[in-house]
Design an enzyme around this catalytic site. Sequence first.
Site, PDB file in Angstrom:
ATOM      1  CG  ASN B 101      41.801 -42.329  14.060  1.00 51.65           C
ATOM      2  OD1 ASN B 101      41.842 -42.829  15.182  1.00 51.65           O
ATOM      3  ND2 ASN B 101      42.471 -42.815  13.048  1.00 51.65           N
ATOM      4  CG  HIS B 186      43.546 -50.929  12.519  1.00 57.04           C
ATOM      5  ND1 HIS B 186      42.314 -51.525  12.600  1.00 57.04           N
ATOM      6  CD2 HIS B 186      43.782 -50.756  11.199  1.00 57.04           C
ATOM      7  CE1 HIS B 186      41.824 -51.695  11.380  1.00 57.04           C
ATOM      8  NE2 HIS B 186      42.700 -51.237  10.509  1.00 57.04           N
ATOM      9  CG  ASP B 311      35.129 -50.470  14.967  1.00 55.26           C
ATOM     10  OD1 ASP B 311      35.803 -49.464  15.237  1.00 55.26           O
ATOM     11  OD2 ASP B 311      35.121 -50.994  13.846  1.00 55.26           O
ATOM     12  N   GLY B 330      32.803 -48.052   8.432  1.00 54.08           N
ATOM     13  CA  GLY B 330      32.436 -48.035   9.843  1.00 54.08           C
ATOM     14  C   GLY B 330      30.944 -47.974  10.093  1.00 54.08           C
TER      15      GLY B 330
END
Lengths: 312, 429
Positions: B101, B186, B311, B330
Amino acid sequence: MANSKNAVKISKKHLLGIQDLSISDVKTILSESKNFIALNKSKNKKIDILRGKTQINLFFEPSTRTQSSFELAGKRLGADVMSMNITNSAIKKGETLIDTAMTLNAMHPDIIVVRHQDSGASNLLSQKVNCAVLNAGDGRREHPTQALLDALTIMEKKNKIEGLKIAICGDILHSRVARSNIYLLNMLGADINIVAPSNLMPKDLEKFGVNTFTNMKEGVKDCDIVMMLRLQNERMTSSFLSSNREYYEYYGLTPDKLEKAKSDAIIMHPGPMNRGIEIDTKLADDINKSVIKEQVELGVAVRMACLKLFCE
Amino acid sequence: MMKKQYFLNAKIIDPKNSIDEIGGLIIGENGKIEAIGKKVNQNNIPSREKYIDLKEKFIFPGLVDMRVFVGEPGYEYKENFRTLSNAALAGGVTSVVTMPNTSPVIDNVSMVDFLKRRGRDKSKINIFPTASLTKGLEGTNMNEFGLLNKKGIIGYTDGTQTIQNTRLMSRIMRSAFDLDALVIQHAEDNELSKDGQVNDGIIATKLGLQGIPDYAEKIIIERDLTLLEDFNCRYHIAQISSEKSVEIIKNRKEIVKFTTGVSINNLSLNQNDIGDFRTFLKLSPPLRTEEDRLSLIKGINQNLIDVIVSDHKPEDEESKRLTFSQAATGASGIETLLPLALELFHNGSIKLNKIIECMTSNPAKILKIDKGSLSVGSDADLCIVDIYKPWVVKKEKMISKSKNTCIEDKKLQGKVISTFINGVELFKC
């Protein structure tokens, strides 16, 4: 009168939500509000306890009654009131809430009244400015002055709140008014029934100490107060309901549903109303049952009390 | 050529080789592990050689973190390969799987070339890049798994996005089967999680935020595992967050072959930690209830969950200093992955061996990479850890370029003392 000799203090610097207040804070605000009811009915409505103070109304979301109510409240107390509608200015230029707050803070206001479409916006703002912040509605989270004016209205009409059975009906999911009222009326000892279709009922609401109903007649049964909420179509991003027509049939306040409540039950609505969707238009205007106008009237008194107490 | 290095009197844990003992370790002149275990002690190393007495501190294989976001290319101001490497090394992480991403997206052969060059020039740790499952992360056209495999891509994922189209997903699985590609999903249904900010429940109701229901995750897992019965490719669920997902995994484990990951955040925190709109705890998947957290721990102990990831998602302050619904999702966490995981050992939730397995040999096996072990002859990627050392997480002390930790002020026990890659000590506390 409004200038009580023994200054009463509020335990919080900001009014961000009912959930932050103690019961004595609430009682202080309500009793202070009562002092202003008479003033608002008198010929000379202006006093000067906030003279020299600057109040900024920061509205990121369109509002008629709350904004004008706060503006009037500030002016009647003698404050310099500035109202800013941000919906079409700085935000469009890419300014963040914090930057807007810092800019205004540099002008040394004594109090900022804020309404924002995002839950928690007033909390964020309060961390960044030096003055007191009054929440005039943040997303779906809280609308504390609305709940306080609702409580004041109930006390004026019923002389008490403890032990009353109160139904709050309609679009609970999107409603900050519902959340603030649940906290406040619970704190003051009312028995609360929440009535909503499952799609408009927030998850785990029972854990807030209320009874939940999807059948309106059952939910309003034997209630002293029936509080209707506006169907917030503008916050609905997908289909929650089949039609307004069906909603009115099952969740609109109509004489046959009101019949289940106590015979002296009163009707409340925070406005603006969708007549014929959540409430029968004749019921809304029935001066023997509806206290919707009183709510607006007492709203000014409550906001004067809050401005006074949080400005100190 | 480097000098031989001798470490003695260490507690060595190497799940791949079933080593859990006090012993020594020798790193050869070629940067590879020459000998390991209790047989390596003061009596059998040359007396003239200098050695380091680790005084029963731990040696683990260098950690393999299967879910890391790096800002290159496009978001270098959030994290670049150099800052990521330093943060990783401080956390004992020697290999990372990077998410595609970026801007532009890692979805074609020339982007992979760029990534490998940058990784080689700027990164001190091993970078294992993934590419996107679909072109431009748009969820419509599948990527060239075969050509990208040949360039060294080790797995395919749309990172923060889910393949929503069931037909496309079935075709991706078929193609991945043919080309031996690892699919990493995901799991989140877009429509059910639309505008969602936190777990759907009492906290969402209290804060007035749109909720993300746990079945938004479950429904995608159920769908994919159903498809997997017919198209048995290598399939890995990136992260799960709820008891419902653990249950569905338990039910399907006997029927189809797949693996599962979990974020250390979901293992260590719950929705109550969000408190008063703490945007640094806005995560995906969201933090859920304490019951969900406990079920994830149980999932690890029952071998239903294979991998623990950081993560690691660095976000600059400007992306977080916003209202909760506007704030980025995040948390930066690669340097606290191991210490936070050790908390689960200290509080008796998970055995130490199991924790290390989920961060070394298990991910390496899923990725089919020769990392995550202390096997003789393998690269000497390892960390030395004082698992009892107390410290407090402070964002100003973080090494990552972005300081968005979700455990600010948390008291932890366990710190990496030094980290080696190919036998070279690249981090020292």
